[in-house]
Write a protein that holds these residues in place. Structure first.
Motif, mmCIF file in Angstrom:
data_model
loop_
_atom_site.group_PDB
_atom_site.id
_atom_site.type_symbol
_atom_site.label_atom_id
_atom_site.label_comp_id
_atom_site.label_asym_id
_atom_site.label_seq_id
_atom_site.Cartn_x
_atom_site.Cartn_y
_atom_site.Cartn_z
ATOM 1 N N VAL A 28 0.840 -1.200 0.000
ATOM 2 C CA VAL A 28 0.000 0.000 0.000
ATOM 3 C C VAL A 28 0.873 1.246 0.000
ATOM 4 O O VAL A 28 0.637 2.187 -0.767
ATOM 5 C CB VAL A 28 -0.962 -0.007 1.210
ATOM 6 N N ARG A 29 1.902 1.284 0.852
ATOM 7 C CA ARG A 29 2.803 2.448 0.870
ATOM 8 C C ARG A 29 3.509 2.592 -0.477
ATOM 9 O O ARG A 29 3.733 3.707 -0.943
ATOM 10 C CB ARG A 29 3.795 2.333 2.022
ATOM 11 N N GLY A 30 3.856 1.472 -1.120
ATOM 12 C CA GLY A 30 4.460 1.530 -2.457
ATOM 13 C C GLY A 30 3.513 2.127 -3.477
ATOM 14 O O GLY A 30 3.921 2.868 -4.368
ATOM 15 N N LEU A 97 0.920 6.763 6.382
ATOM 16 C CA LEU A 97 1.902 6.426 7.405
ATOM 17 C C LEU A 97 1.886 4.950 7.784
ATOM 18 O O LEU A 97 2.930 4.338 7.995
ATOM 19 C CB LEU A 97 1.676 7.276 8.667
ATOM 20 N N SER A 98 0.685 4.384 7.880
ATOM 21 C CA SER A 98 0.571 3.006 8.377
ATOM 22 C C SER A 98 0.455 1.969 7.268
ATOM 23 O O SER A 98 0.817 0.814 7.465
ATOM 24 C CB SER A 98 -0.653 2.879 9.285
ATOM 25 N N GLY A 99 -0.088 2.377 6.127
ATOM 26 C CA GLY A 99 -0.339 1.408 5.063
ATOM 27 C C GLY A 99 -1.649 0.657 5.262
ATOM 28 O O GLY A 99 -1.939 -0.281 4.536
ATOM 29 N N PHE A 100 -2.434 1.069 6.249
ATOM 30 C CA PHE A 100 -3.714 0.412 6.518
ATOM 31 C C PHE A 100 -4.853 1.412 6.466
ATOM 32 O O PHE A 100 -4.709 2.557 6.872
ATOM 33 C CB PHE A 100 -3.745 -0.194 7.930
ATOM 34 N N CYS A 101 -6.000 0.953 5.976
ATOM 35 C CA CYS A 101 -7.241 1.668 6.196
ATOM 36 C C CYS A 101 -8.131 0.701 6.981
ATOM 37 O O CYS A 101 -7.785 -0.471 7.140
ATOM 38 C CB CYS A 101 -7.856 2.183 4.891
ATOM 39 N N PRO A 102 -9.250 1.140 7.515
ATOM 40 C CA PRO A 102 -9.992 0.313 8.469
ATOM 41 C C PRO A 102 -10.365 -1.089 7.995
ATOM 42 O O PRO A 102 -10.147 -2.062 8.726
ATOM 43 C CB PRO A 102 -11.237 1.149 8.765
ATOM 44 N N VAL A 116 -0.447 -4.939 13.470
ATOM 45 C CA VAL A 116 -1.852 -4.864 13.044
ATOM 46 C C VAL A 116 -2.749 -4.699 14.261
ATOM 47 O O VAL A 116 -3.670 -3.866 14.267
ATOM 48 C CB VAL A 116 -2.251 -6.126 12.241
ATOM 49 N N ILE A 117 -2.483 -5.470 15.301
ATOM 50 C CA ILE A 117 -3.282 -5.388 16.529
ATOM 51 C C ILE A 117 -3.164 -3.997 17.143
ATOM 52 O O ILE A 117 -4.161 -3.399 17.554
ATOM 53 C CB ILE A 117 -2.851 -6.488 17.521
ATOM 54 N N VAL A 118 -1.949 -3.440 17.166
ATOM 55 C CA VAL A 118 -1.735 -2.089 17.706
ATOM 56 C C VAL A 118 -2.489 -1.063 16.868
ATOM 57 O O VAL A 118 -3.146 -0.161 17.410
ATOM 58 C CB VAL A 118 -0.224 -1.766 17.776
ATOM 59 N N PHE A 119 -2.417 -1.191 15.535
ATOM 60 C CA PHE A 119 -3.118 -0.243 14.670
ATOM 61 C C PHE A 119 -4.620 -0.298 14.917
ATOM 62 O O PHE A 119 -5.270 0.751 15.076
ATOM 63 C CB PHE A 119 -2.831 -0.526 13.190
ATOM 64 N N VAL A 120 -5.198 -1.487 14.948
ATOM 65 C CA VAL A 120 -6.653 -1.607 15.148
ATOM 66 C C VAL A 120 -7.047 -1.084 16.528
ATOM 67 O O VAL A 120 -8.061 -0.388 16.660
ATOM 68 C CB VAL A 120 -7.130 -3.056 14.922
ATOM 69 N N ALA A 121 -6.242 -1.367 17.546
ATOM 70 C CA ALA A 121 -6.535 -0.840 18.885
ATOM 71 C C ALA A 121 -6.504 0.683 18.875
ATOM 72 O O ALA A 121 -7.399 1.342 19.426
ATOM 73 C CB ALA A 121 -5.539 -1.401 19.901
ATOM 74 N N ALA A 122 -5.487 1.268 18.240
ATOM 75 C CA ALA A 122 -5.388 2.730 18.155
ATOM 76 C C ALA A 122 -6.565 3.295 17.367
ATOM 77 O O ALA A 122 -7.109 4.355 17.721
ATOM 78 C CB ALA A 122 -4.064 3.129 17.514
#
Length: 140
Positions: A28-30, A97-102, A116-122
């Protein structure tokens, strides 16, 4: 029946996200790095999603009502306003920044990886804070 349809839709979406590479933050970042080592492969995924969504919307608009509900739940707000723009900017920064959307982040929970767990928790904490702030501001 509605819950079964939701479960099957979620499973199909998760499989599609995994197969398309959207669960890989590096890919995704690429894709988002248009001035560097740009990876255009997700452009095809996005184009396919836009086509499928357009066809689905056209089909839905031709129906009198959905199969498993009494009515369609179409958006009523169409104005581009400050909260929409600010939200889009914050979403884009977070995605870059993260390369993730919800959606892909929730699907990536299946990997069990700590980032991934940290991102979803945040993300969940941010959603709760936004809800609390919005309720507080609207009560004034």
């Amino acid at each position: 029946m509605l819950r079964l349809a939701a479960l099957l839709s979620g499973l199909l979406s998760g499989i599609g996200l995994a197969m398309s590479g959207l669960l890989d933050p590096a890919r995704v970042r690429g894709f988002l790095d248009v001035t560097g080592a740009w990876d255009p492969t997700l452009a095809f995924v996005l184009a396919g999603a836009v086509m499928a969504s357009s066809l689905g919307t056209a089909l839905a608009r031709s129906l009198r009502r959905p199969l498993l509900a009494y009515a369609f739940d179409w958006p009523t707000r169409t104005r581009i306003d400050r909260p929409l723009v600010l939200g889009a900017v914050l979403f884009g920064i977070g995605w870059g920044l993260s390369g993730f959307c919800p959606g892909p982040a929730v699907a990536a929970l299946s990997t069990g990886l700590i980032p991934v767990i940290v991102f979803v928790a945040a993300m969940l904490v941010g959603m709760a804070l936004h809800g609390a702030l919005r309720r507080r501001l609207s009560s004034r």
